[in-house]
Design an enzyme around this catalytic site. Structure first.
Site: not given
Ligand SMILES: [Zn+2]
Ligand SMILES: [Zn+2]
Length: 403
Positions: A81, A139
């Site tokens: 991400d 995350e």
């Protein structure tokens, strides 16, 4: 296959790695939106002939390199991400998405693990045991690791150990930093609301000024670290956002504060909600204000397994091309790798990605963050070597398990 050759192979992947990373960098996706990224990952893993499962933990992908016979399974993990921050650098590969950018290097983590999958697959199936490639979403604050675990990423086959890395601009390219034991702080979200009573700013005694009370609350919270907790135990309480009030001539009836709490010990982490409640309620009561404390369940402390730390450092010591490792202090940053470490032995290490160029030295999450792309083959080589070393240590030369 000699371990020395691994790096040559990893370096041969450099053009591919650079292309992947720049493509991800141009097209960042934030937590649980990594549809394009995970699609590219899944296609790559499938092209290598791995067993691939899509949509694990919503947008995660898992690839399995199955050994010829049953044996232990090690997982290698990358996060995919980006951050909801505007990219401010001007590079050929700058983010093309308004307000989103890969400023934590997860584009490189994803790329490195794609490279490791290619390199390890190229060596053929392990004689015994399996290597699982875990590409997780979200995350940055949204606990993608927990979502992956809930979706069974550590089962079928059961994963016995896990390794992961993070790009680190403060370390020279290719160097390894690892903490023996606690590596990253717990990171819990904190919301505090102070309820006062509105009124005219010129007659404050007739109201209860939620802003004045909040100022006392923020100051008092800092005494937790200095007066209520052992000075040898690190703790951070930060209020990062505060909202309240209407105008300069009115008493604010309500204030909301949002912050984060960091500790380096699971035991202290457990004590923090009660300590914060005690301080906030005491201060608010002394001014006649009401309060509410909402303590969000964030990320646990990342605790590196000492056996896995040894595996990593001994592996790096055995690689003549590696740039060595050093023991580093824990970070007060958070990492959802913690969720894996709560379940199985894991090691999470820092891979240096900074060189003499200023652009590679901005800290993580800085709007100008960038990295030395030649760090990526080191990541590929080291992660691959750790996986091979784990399998070698846990099976005999006939391919049988040693434990
Ligand atoms: Zn980050
Ligand atoms: Zn990160």
């Amino acid at each position: 296959m000699k371990r020395a050759q691994l790096f040559q192979l990893a370096q041969q992947l450099q053009p591919k790695l650079t292309n992947w990373r720049r493509d991800f960098h141009r097209n960042p996706e934030i937590g649980y939106e990594e549809v394009r990224t995970s699609g590219i990952v899944a296609e790559h893993l499938e092209s290598l002939g791995l067993e691939v499962i899509r949509n694990v933990g919503k947008t995660g992908v898992v690839g399995l390199l199955r050994g010829e016979t049953d044996g232990p399974t090690i997982a290698l993990r990358a996060d995919m991400d980006a951050l909801p921050i505007q990219d401010q650098k001007s590079a050929e590969y700058s983010s093309q998405v308004e307000g989103k950018a890969h400023l934590c290097g997860h584009d490189a983590h994803t790329t490195i693990l794609m490279g490791a999958a290619e390199l390890l697959t190229g060596l053929g199936r392990p004689k015994s045991g399996n290597i699982k490639f875990v590409f997780q979403p979200a995350e940055e604050g949204l606990a993608g690791a927990r979502a992956m675990i809930q979706d069974g990423v550590l089962e079928n086959p059961k994963v016995e150990a896990i390794a992961g890395l993070h790009m680190t601009p403060g370390q020279d390219t290719g160097t390894v930093g690892v903490s023996k034991g606690v590596a990253f702080a717990s990171a819990d979200r904190l919301v505090i609301r102070v309820f006062g009573k509105g009124g005219h700013a010129a007659r404050p005694h007739e109201g209860i000024d939620a802003i004045a009370v909040s100022a006392q609350v923020i100051t008092a919270l800092q005494n937790i670290a200095s007066r209520l907790v052992d000075p040898l135990e690190p703790v951070v309480v930060t209020i990062g956002k505060i909202t309240g009030g209407y105008m300069g001539t009115a008493i604010a009836p309500e204030v909301e504060m949002i912050g984060t709490v960091r500790t380096l010990s699971p035991a202290l982490r457990e004590r923090m909600p009660a300590l914060i409640e005690q301080v906030v309620s005491g201060v608010c009561a002394s001014f006649g204000a009401g309060h509410e404390v909402i303590y969000g369940d964030g990320y646990p402390v990342v605790v590196n397994d000492l056996g896995m730390v040894d595996l990593l450092t001994e592996t790096v010591d055995g690689l003549d091309w590696a740039k060595g490792w050093s023991s580093i202090s824990p970070s007060t940053g958070g990492e959802d790798f913690a969720f894996y470490c709560e379940q199985i032995p894991g090691v999470f290490f820092r891979l240096g990605s900074g060189n003499e160029e200023e652009r590679t030295r901005y800290p993580l999450h800085h709007p100008m963050f960038d990295l030395d792309e030649t760090a990526m083959p080191y990541g590929v080589g080291i992660l691959s070597s750790v996986a091979l070393e784990f399998l070698a240590r846990n099976t005999t030369s006939e391919g049988e398990r040693t434990k």
